[in-house]
Design an enzyme around this catalytic site. Structure first.
Site, PDB file in Angstrom:
ATOM      1  N   ARG A   5       0.833  -1.206   0.000  1.00 28.89           N
ATOM      2  CA  ARG A   5       0.000   0.000   0.000  1.00 28.89           C
ATOM      3  C   ARG A   5       0.870   1.260   0.000  1.00 28.89           C
ATOM      4  O   ARG A   5       0.587   2.236  -0.700  1.00 28.89           O
ATOM      5  CB  ARG A   5      -0.904   0.002   1.234  1.00 28.89           C
ATOM      6  CG  ARG A   5      -2.023  -1.026   1.196  1.00 28.89           C
ATOM      7  CD  ARG A   5      -2.665  -1.216   2.566  1.00 28.89           C
ATOM      8  NE  ARG A   5      -3.865  -2.043   2.501  1.00 28.89           N
ATOM      9  CZ  ARG A   5      -4.409  -2.669   3.539  1.00 28.89           C
ATOM     10  NH1 ARG A   5      -3.852  -2.566   4.752  1.00 28.89           N
ATOM     11  NH2 ARG A   5      -5.502  -3.400   3.390  1.00 28.89           N
ATOM     12  N   HIS A  21       1.580  -5.390  12.314  1.00 30.31           N
ATOM     13  CA  HIS A  21       0.582  -5.166  11.267  1.00 30.31           C
ATOM     14  C   HIS A  21      -0.656  -4.617  11.978  1.00 30.31           C
ATOM     15  O   HIS A  21      -1.554  -5.345  12.371  1.00 30.31           O
ATOM     16  CB  HIS A  21       0.258  -6.474  10.540  1.00 30.31           C
ATOM     17  CG  HIS A  21      -0.863  -6.347   9.546  1.00 30.31           C
ATOM     18  ND1 HIS A  21      -0.878  -5.389   8.567  1.00 30.31           N
ATOM     19  CD2 HIS A  21      -2.018  -7.056   9.398  1.00 30.31           C
ATOM     20  CE1 HIS A  21      -1.985  -5.517   7.845  1.00 30.31           C
ATOM     21  NE2 HIS A  21      -2.692  -6.503   8.337  1.00 30.31           N
TER      22      HIS A  21
END
Length: 317
Positions: free
Chosen positions: A155, A179
């Protein structure tokens, strides 16, 4: 059960992520055999049927079937996508209580088959559940891998490429750490075509720096935004899992930001966390310790501490 004729991947959990991952494996011709395992056997069987109907269009048709944990015995890789999903308003860490018990049952069932391959964990909170998989399986740490920050890094590269109008494949930048909400961008080592990103924005002034900060926030919060709009994220992570699978099965020695066990690198021990690591047929060959600036070091230690605090509730540290 099929006779082993090549690389076998067992997918545990055929929800949005598991089914999308199997679809990605088939479309890229990565595995020779794909077995789908789910508590809802009808769902797994339906997915296997649906995927087989597209076999004629695949670059390298794989044997695909719905099976059970016995099929893990000859698997090279077991990928766990099962568990409770993140709902609107929930953080990834909110899922721990729901998923620890599920994972104990899954991992013990896989190991009971005589499985001797590698685990790849996708379910959130992925760093915690990768640690749990390692503990429950008894396998060496290098043979248990989490998806870590592969999707966050993807991303990041996409949004930076969009901002600077270059292909994301030419953006070299990492998101590391949990994460989740405490992940961090490694701005000090980010570059495009060998030119540091910090240098690229020097001439653009304060507004450009603010834009970079907004890019990171959009990376960190992307899952929340997608979940609010469509209920779940699955295409991006499925592609990321396929990339890790390719690195493993093809013995690539590729560097990917997976959730890896740290026992010294970055000054951290006894935690699985997202860092660049060399991935091959044996799992994690080594962790790559990139140089962080002082602020990034503090941020990374904070991220690791957040994970350790959660782990301490379930495992003796």
């Amino acid at each position: 059960m099929k006779n082993g004729r090549g690389n076998r991947v067992a997918v545990v959990g055929t929800g949005f992520v598991g089914a999308s991952y199997a679809f990605a494996l088939m479309n890229q011709g990565i595995a020779d055999e794909i077995v789908l395992i789910d508590a809802n056997e009808n769902k797994a069987e339906g997915d296997a049927m649906d995927l087989n109907h597209g076999k004629v269009f695949a670059p390298k048709p794989a044997d695909i079937w719905h099976g059970d944990y016995d099929d893990c015995r000859d698997a090279d890789l077991v990928v766990i996508c099962a568990g409770a999903n993140q709902k609107p308003g929930e953080t990834r860490l909110d899922l721990v209580d729901k998923n620890i018990a599920i994972f104990r049952s899954i991992v013990e069932s896989v190991m009971a088959s005589g499985f001797q391959g590698l685990f790849l964990v996708a379910t959130n909170p992925v760093d915690i559940l990768t640690y749990a998989t390692w503990k429950f399986s008894g396998l060496p740490q290098e043979r248990v891998i989490g998806s870590g920050t592969i999707l966050d890094t993807a991303r990041f590269r996409f949004l930076l490429g969009d901002y600077f109008a270059v292909a994301p494949t030419n953006v070299h930048a990492y998101i590391i750490g949990e994460h989740g909400d405490t992940e961090l961008p490694v701005w000090s080592q980010a570059d495009i075509g060998g030119v540091p990103i910090r240098k690229l924005v020097e001439s653009k002034g304060e507004e450009a720096q603010k834009e970079l900060e907004r890019i990171f926030v959009n990376v960190r919060d992307a899952a929340y935004q997608i979940i609010e709009k469509k209920g779940a994220t699955y295409y991006g992570i499925a592609m990321g899992l396929a990339r890790v699978t390719s690195a493993i099965l093809h013995n690539e020695n590729a560097i990917l930001t997976v959730s890896a066990y740290l026992d010294g690198p970055y000054g951290e021990r006894d935690v699985y966390i997202g860092v660049p690591a060399v991935i091959n047929r044996n799992g994690i060959r080594e962790v790559i310790e990139i140089e962080l600036d002082e602020e990034e070091k503090k941020w990374f230690h904070r991220s690791a501490a957040t994970l350790k605090c959660v782990l301490a509730r379930y495992f003796a540290q």
